[in-house]
Design a protein around this motif. Structure first.
Motif, short mmCIF file in Angstrom:
data_model
loop_
_atom_site.label_atom_id
_atom_site.label_comp_id
_atom_site.label_asym_id
_atom_site.label_seq_id
_atom_site.Cartn_x
_atom_site.Cartn_y
_atom_site.Cartn_z
N GLN A 139 0.81 -1.22 0.00
CA GLN A 139 0.00 0.00 0.00
C GLN A 139 0.85 1.27 0.00
OE1 GLN A 139 -3.75 0.04 0.01
NE2 GLN A 139 -2.99 -1.85 -0.89
N VAL A 140 1.80 1.29 -0.92
CA VAL A 140 2.63 2.48 -1.12
C VAL A 140 2.69 2.77 -2.62
CG1 VAL A 140 4.05 2.13 0.95
CG2 VAL A 140 4.75 1.11 -1.22
N SER A 141 3.29 3.89 -2.97
CA SER A 141 3.37 4.25 -4.38
C SER A 141 4.38 3.40 -5.13
CB SER A 141 3.75 5.74 -4.52
OG SER A 141 5.09 5.92 -4.11
N TYR A 142 4.22 3.35 -6.43
CA TYR A 142 5.16 2.63 -7.29
C TYR A 142 6.56 3.23 -7.13
CZ TYR A 142 7.12 0.42 -11.46
OH TYR A 142 7.90 -0.30 -12.32
N GLU A 143 6.61 4.55 -7.04
CA GLU A 143 7.91 5.24 -6.91
C GLU A 143 8.62 4.85 -5.62
OE1 GLU A 143 5.02 6.70 -7.73
OE2 GLU A 143 5.52 6.98 -9.86
N THR A 144 7.84 4.67 -4.55
CA THR A 144 8.44 4.27 -3.27
C THR A 144 9.02 2.86 -3.37
OG1 THR A 144 6.94 5.67 -1.98
CG2 THR A 144 7.99 3.84 -0.82
N ILE A 145 8.27 1.95 -3.98
CA ILE A 145 8.77 0.58 -4.16
C ILE A 145 10.06 0.60 -4.98
CG2 ILE A 145 8.35 -1.62 -5.37
CD1 ILE A 145 6.87 -1.43 -2.75
N GLU A 146 10.05 1.35 -6.06
CA GLU A 146 11.22 1.42 -6.94
C GLU A 146 12.43 1.96 -6.19
OE1 GLU A 146 10.73 3.92 -10.43
OE2 GLU A 146 11.22 2.18 -11.68
N LYS A 147 12.20 2.99 -5.40
CA LYS A 147 13.29 3.63 -4.64
C LYS A 147 13.83 2.69 -3.55
CE LYS A 147 12.02 6.95 -1.93
NZ LYS A 147 11.54 8.26 -1.45
N TYR A 148 12.94 2.09 -2.78
CA TYR A 148 13.36 1.20 -1.70
C TYR A 148 14.04 -0.05 -2.25
CZ TYR A 148 10.81 3.89 1.87
OH TYR A 148 10.38 4.86 2.72
N PHE A 149 13.52 -0.54 -3.36
CA PHE A 149 14.13 -1.70 -4.01
C PHE A 149 15.57 -1.39 -4.38
CE2 PHE A 149 12.25 -5.56 -6.14
CZ PHE A 149 13.45 -6.14 -6.49
N GLU A 150 15.80 -0.20 -4.93
CA GLU A 150 17.16 0.21 -5.31
C GLU A 150 18.05 0.32 -4.08
OE1 GLU A 150 19.50 3.93 -7.48
OE2 GLU A 150 17.33 3.99 -7.26
N TYR A 151 17.52 0.86 -2.98
CA TYR A 151 18.31 0.99 -1.76
C TYR A 151 18.75 -0.38 -1.24
CZ TYR A 151 16.53 5.82 -1.45
OH TYR A 151 16.20 7.13 -1.70
N LEU A 152 17.86 -1.35 -1.30
CA LEU A 152 18.20 -2.70 -0.82
C LEU A 152 19.28 -3.33 -1.68
CD1 LEU A 152 14.58 -3.94 -0.07
CD2 LEU A 152 16.35 -3.49 1.63
N GLN A 153 19.24 -3.05 -2.98
CA GLN A 153 20.30 -3.55 -3.87
C GLN A 153 21.61 -2.82 -3.60
OE1 GLN A 153 19.05 -4.73 -8.10
NE2 GLN A 153 17.50 -3.23 -7.55
N ASN A 154 21.54 -1.51 -3.38
CA ASN A 154 22.75 -0.74 -3.12
C ASN A 154 23.47 -1.21 -1.86
OD1 ASN A 154 22.15 0.83 -5.34
ND2 ASN A 154 21.32 2.54 -4.16
N ALA A 155 22.70 -1.71 -0.89
CA ALA A 155 23.28 -2.20 0.36
C ALA A 155 23.72 -3.65 0.25
CB ALA A 155 22.28 -2.05 1.50
N PHE A 156 23.65 -4.22 -0.97
CA PHE A 156 24.06 -5.60 -1.26
C PHE A 156 23.19 -6.63 -0.55
CE2 PHE A 156 27.96 -3.03 -1.62
CZ PHE A 156 28.34 -3.32 -2.92
#
Length: 436
Positions: free
Chosen positions: A272-289
């Motif tokens: 229940q969040v925006s598509y942009e939030t999912i995209e951003k958080y997904f990227e952060y999780l990848q950036n943190a390996f």
């Protein structure tokens, strides 16, 4: 910050007046550092928190001492020491070096190790200055891929060499357990014990400290603390997020679905969040390996980007600790183990689906050649499973018109089969991890 206070902190992290601690060797990384530092370039070790980057640097320090480098010529700086926290800026790096030179008076070009350097904003400016002056051998570690890539990629282009550090491979895991298996004979004569250790590897993963911890409850607690630390220190604090709960929910959701396709639209609806939030958080999780994604192979980059991705965890022990579902899916765990080993060996990894929707777990591309098509299956004892896995491989090879090697990795015994004029190699996963 005063020189006296700086040197007091540094003395606790360095080995100028005391012996270095016992550490386990990780020969692949140590050999790579040894080759690369002699080029004079800056050496970056990148990887998830607690994967052993600092220990690898300590092992390199031991190698330097064995080569005759004086202890006074080595400076190790832990930039996560809380006493440095109020002063994390470029001036601190200069003050640290000045205090070190003043008190230690190194006799020749020093080796400077900066642990978790991403804590210093614009750190690349200081490294560039040191590099251009040729006044130090420089090493740095970091736990955020995008931050490091962005900053070192622009300012330090052509001046650095990086090394991606993973938690222990199964071969390293055995070494940490005091079991070296260098050939097939040693494997056969120790097969039961190696299989038992592989079950432990599947349960708790390969973070070095976890592997060396005996108590299972302590292992679980440590893994949970790793998960929290990655989220809080490498994402929430770094990106100044105010919605930790949704980030945590997304991370748990992804780690519960390793080896499976994920859709940002579905994730958006679930959380229940925006598509942009999912995209951003997904990227952060990848950036943190913490997670990796694998794209569906297509010669068109545009189509690659449009298709759903498969998600994998940096460590299966971490996935099992934060997810209630993943423990039931042995096939997903095995596939994640295979993925991590493939990441160590190859640059370009994809999955593939044929026009008839037959899926191939992994497709390996080397330069412009498709070299491997790989399936992962717990067992092929069921005839339907065997036929399905072989059919997917052969259809994919025919459709792609390539000369890729066809392979099924399984817990069964290794053997070869010839189907429709194609050789399919069935390989025991443990043997593949140890000897291939």
């Amino acid at each position: 910050m005063e020189k006296e206070k700086i040197i007091e902190i540094l003395n606790e992290w360095n080995y100028w007046n005391r012996p270095l601690p016992f550490t386990y060797s990780r020969e692949k990384y140590e050999s790579e550092i040894d080759k690369k530092y002699k080029t004079g370039e800056i050496i970056f070790l990148k990887g998830v928190r607690r994967s052993g980057k600092s220990t690898i640097l300590i092992n390199h320090i031991k190698n330097l001492l064995n080569e005759g480098v004086a202890k006074e010529n080595i400076l190790f700086v832990n930039l996560e020491d809380p006493r440095f926290a109020p002063y994390l800026n470029l001036e601190l790096l200069e003050e640290i070096k000045n205090a070190y030179i003043y008190y230690l008076n190194p006799r020749s070009k020093p080796h400077i190790f900066l642990d978790e350097i991403q804590n210093i904003d614009e750190f690349e400016k200081w490294l560039l200055k040191e590099y251009e002056l040729k006044s130090s051998f420089l090493y740095a570690t970091g736990s955020n891929s995008k931050l490091l890539s962005k900053e070192i990629g622009s300012s330090l282009s052509g001046r650095y060499l990086d090394i991606l550090v993973y938690p222990l491979s199964f071969k390293e895991f055995l070494s940490f357990k005091g079991k070296r298996v260098s050939n097939e004979f040693e494997y056969i004569t120790n097969k039961l014990e190696i299989e038992r250790l592989f079950e432990e590897f599947m349960n708790y993963g390969g973070f070095p400290k976890i592997v060396l911890t005996e108590d299972s409850e302590t292992k679980k607690a440590e893994l949970k603390s790793y998960f929290d630390s990655i989220l809080l220190r490498d994402i929430v604090a770094r990106y100044k997020l105010d919605n930790f709960l949704k980030l945590e929910q997304l991370a748990i959701l992804l780690l519960s679905n390793i080896s499976n396709l994920v859709s940002n639209n579905k994730l958006k609806n679930i959380l229940q969040v925006s598509y942009e939030t999912i995209e951003k958080y997904f990227e952060y999780l990848q950036n943190a390996f913490l997670i990796f994604t694998v794209k569906k192979f297509d010669w068109s980059l545009k189509k690659q980007m449009a298709n759903a991705k498969k998600v994998y965890s940096i460590d299966i022990g971490l996935s099992k600790r934060v997810s209630f579902e993943v423990g039931k899916k042995k096939g997903d765990l095995l596939e994640n183990i295979v993925f991590l080993e493939l990441k160590r060996r190859y640059e370009e990894i994809f999955y593939y689906k044929t026009k008839e929707n037959y899926e191939v777990d992994f497709l390996i591309k080397e330069n412009e050649l498709l070299t491997h098509l790989i399936q992962v299956s717990v067992t092929l004892n069921d005839e339907k499973t065997l036929k399905r896995e072989i059919r997917s491989l052969i259809k994919a090879k025919q459709e792609l018109r390539c000369d890729a090697k066809l392979m099924i990795l399984t817990m069964d015994e290794s053997r070869k089969m010839n189907i429709e004029s194609e050789e399919v190699e069935i390989v025991n996963i443990i043997q593949w991890l140890l000897f291939s």
